[in-house]
Design an enzyme around this catalytic site. Sequence first.
Site, PDB file in Angstrom:
ATOM      1  CE  LYS A   1      -3.064   3.043   0.572  1.00 43.07           C
ATOM      2  NZ  LYS A   1      -4.460   3.269   0.635  1.00 43.07           N
TER       3      LYS A   1
ATOM      4  CB  CYS B   1      -3.778   8.742   0.455  1.00 40.17           C
ATOM      5  SG  CYS B   1      -5.474   8.623   0.991  1.00 40.17           S
TER       6      CYS B   1
HETATM    7  N1  SAJ Z   1      -1.993  14.870  -8.775  1.00 39.35           N
HETATM    8  C1  SAJ Z   1      -1.160  15.631  -9.594  1.00 39.35           C
HETATM    9  N2  SAJ Z   1      -0.845  15.168 -10.834  1.00 39.35           N
HETATM   10  C2  SAJ Z   1      -1.330  13.979 -11.311  1.00 39.35           C
HETATM   11  C3  SAJ Z   1      -2.174  13.210 -10.476  1.00 39.35           C
HETATM   12  C4  SAJ Z   1      -2.486  13.671  -9.210  1.00 39.35           C
HETATM   13  O1  SAJ Z   1      -0.698  16.715  -9.206  1.00 39.35           O
HETATM   14  O2  SAJ Z   1      -1.018  13.635 -12.464  1.00 39.35           O
HETATM   15  C5  SAJ Z   1      -2.340  15.363  -7.420  1.00 39.35           C
HETATM   16  C6  SAJ Z   1      -3.837  15.593  -7.206  1.00 39.35           C
HETATM   17  O3  SAJ Z   1      -4.237  16.836  -7.695  1.00 39.35           O
HETATM   18  C7  SAJ Z   1      -3.942  15.476  -5.695  1.00 39.35           C
HETATM   19  C8  SAJ Z   1      -2.888  14.416  -5.343  1.00 39.35           C
HETATM   20  O4  SAJ Z   1      -2.020  14.352  -6.473  1.00 39.35           O
HETATM   21  O5  SAJ Z   1      -3.589  16.699  -5.054  1.00 39.35           O
HETATM   22  C9  SAJ Z   1      -3.444  13.044  -5.042  1.00 39.35           C
HETATM   23  O6  SAJ Z   1      -4.506  12.709  -5.932  1.00 39.35           O
HETATM   24  P1  SAJ Z   1      -4.684  11.253  -6.578  1.00 39.35           P
HETATM   25  O7  SAJ Z   1      -5.862  11.287  -7.446  1.00 39.35           O
HETATM   26  O8  SAJ Z   1      -3.402  10.828  -7.195  1.00 39.35           O
HETATM   27  O9  SAJ Z   1      -4.883  10.279  -5.331  1.00 39.35           O
HETATM   28  P2  SAJ Z   1      -5.855  10.217  -4.029  1.00 39.35           P
HETATM   29  O10 SAJ Z   1      -5.095  10.787  -2.871  1.00 39.35           O
HETATM   30  O11 SAJ Z   1      -7.210  10.750  -4.282  1.00 39.35           O
HETATM   31  O12 SAJ Z   1      -6.001   8.614  -3.847  1.00 39.35           O
HETATM   32  C10 SAJ Z   1      -4.823   7.814  -3.765  1.00 39.35           C
HETATM   33  C11 SAJ Z   1      -4.963   6.638  -4.758  1.00 39.35           C
HETATM   34  N3  SAJ Z   1      -3.671   5.955  -4.891  1.00 39.35           N
HETATM   35  C12 SAJ Z   1      -3.096   5.747  -6.108  1.00 39.35           C
HETATM   36  O13 SAJ Z   1      -3.599   6.108  -7.148  1.00 39.35           O
HETATM   37  C13 SAJ Z   1      -1.805   4.994  -6.117  1.00 39.35           C
HETATM   38  C14 SAJ Z   1      -6.036   5.664  -4.266  1.00 39.35           C
HETATM   39  O14 SAJ Z   1      -6.098   4.508  -5.095  1.00 39.35           O
HETATM   40  C15 SAJ Z   1      -5.747   5.237  -2.816  1.00 39.35           C
HETATM   41  O15 SAJ Z   1      -6.715   4.333  -2.307  1.00 39.35           O
HETATM   42  C16 SAJ Z   1      -5.761   6.501  -1.972  1.00 39.35           C
HETATM   43  O16 SAJ Z   1      -4.697   7.355  -2.424  1.00 39.35           O
HETATM   44  C17 SAJ Z   1      -5.564   6.100  -0.510  1.00 39.35           C
HETATM   45  O17 SAJ Z   1      -6.555   6.048   0.227  1.00 39.35           O
HETATM   46  O18 SAJ Z   1      -4.439   5.748  -0.125  1.00 39.35           O
END
Ligand code: SAJ
Length: 421
Positions: A218, A272
């Site tokens: 994870k 996360c």
């Molecule tokens: N972000 C960027 N650029 C990108 C993608 C995301 O700047 O290309 C930023 C987003 O704007 C945000 C942050 O990253 O601020 C996180 O967003 P996210 O959509 O990547 O992830 P979370 O936090 O909503 O959910 C993540 C997910 N993990 C992965 O994709 C590996 C989800 O599957 C997990 O279950 C969750 O964390 C968790 O609960 O751990």
Amino acid sequence: MSFETISVVGLGYIGLPTAAMFASRKKKVIGVDVNQDAVDTINRGEIHIVEPDLDMLVSAAVQQGYLKAVTTPEPADAFLIAVPTPFLPIEDVNDIPRPDLSYIESAAKAIAPVLKKGDLVILESTSPVGATEQMADWLSEKRPDLSFPQTHAENADVNIAHCPERVLPGHVVTELVQNDRVIGGMSKRCSERSVDLYKTFVMGECVITNARTAEMAKLTENSSRDVQIAFANELSMICDELDIDVWELISLANRHPRVNILQPGPGVGGHCIAVDPWFIASKTPKLAKLIKSAREVNDMKPEWVVKKIREMVSQYLNDNPDKNEHEIVIGCYGLSFKPDIDDLRESPALEITKMLSNKHLGKVLAIEPNISQVAFDDFELVSMEQSLSITDIHVLLVDHSQFRKVKVTDKYIVDTKGIWS
Ligand code: SAJ
């Protein structure tokens, strides 16, 4: 042994949907939470968090009598622990944040009195490596009359596993069913019984490993994403210095069949990805160099964005010598931590808007189509139309779908998501 009654401890973003999912498969579910308001809300068939389709699931489960919420644990055949694992307070700015396991400890100590032979306890909370073994020790200290897998392996009275949640906020209800699950039992029997339990509603594959590997899996998933976003964020700052359009650059590089760069932004938010990599770095500080450095790149991005906005203010004043800074209105588009949600936790957009309000002598406005009820001390919340008519400098912080539909072509734009520039 089958699972007639399932208890979910911690009814937040993960626990409540999981409880509702078991209840929708006609299992008797007892949800446990220390928050009396949350318990009362759920028992009325309502929800205290925002997640698409969850309201219908909870309402049906409560009405049909399959789900009830309580503040003190009751006997059950399986216990799933889904409580937060935040950071401990940092004493020195150079310290690596360390996880706070006190919520897991409290949950373990709360269920210990009602545990019985044959029960299964699953830790779902994102945890540092070793947390499941630690939880097993807390349970065994409280219940010396029962045997646990750390001493009795396959013959233990109580089975224990770590099965991390991996669902994406905003898509929890579908991802809970469809995603594969990593099942890390403290013994083979612990894993097999956990698979039986999750198969109640999980259509994805349930893949068996040990507890430590499941914990690390994870953390690895979220650290991998953090490192990749840090690469994109670092590129965006390099490109700014070299006068190259980073969005064009990334789309060109991604045409290579083995390159897939993520998108830069104002920083990384949420509870996360901005948190979990520290659980690896604090455990192995000398080895986790790349993981730590990625966290630092993403954490300093909001400050860099504020610097860019300050430069835009200077440029505006140069171009308009009859104006002073007090007269300049800055509009910040988006406050949530990612598009099309209302979640403000660890949001870099909110951090930037607040930092700007403290520094800028003129007015700072915020436009957040997903939030209407919250009042902010530092700045005023206005509509998109209001902002477009009075704003001098437009700062795009979140690529909400509402913002994508409008093309702002003003000269004074700081666009952290590349949709208006
Ligand atoms: N972000 C960027 N650029 C990108 C993608 C995301 O700047 O290309 C930023 C987003 O704007 C945000 C942050 O990253 O601020 C996180 O967003 P996210 O959509 O990547 O992830 P979370 O936090 O909503 O959910 C993540 C997910 N993990 C992965 O994709 C590996 C989800 O599957 C997990 O279950 C969750 O964390 C968790 O609960 O751990």
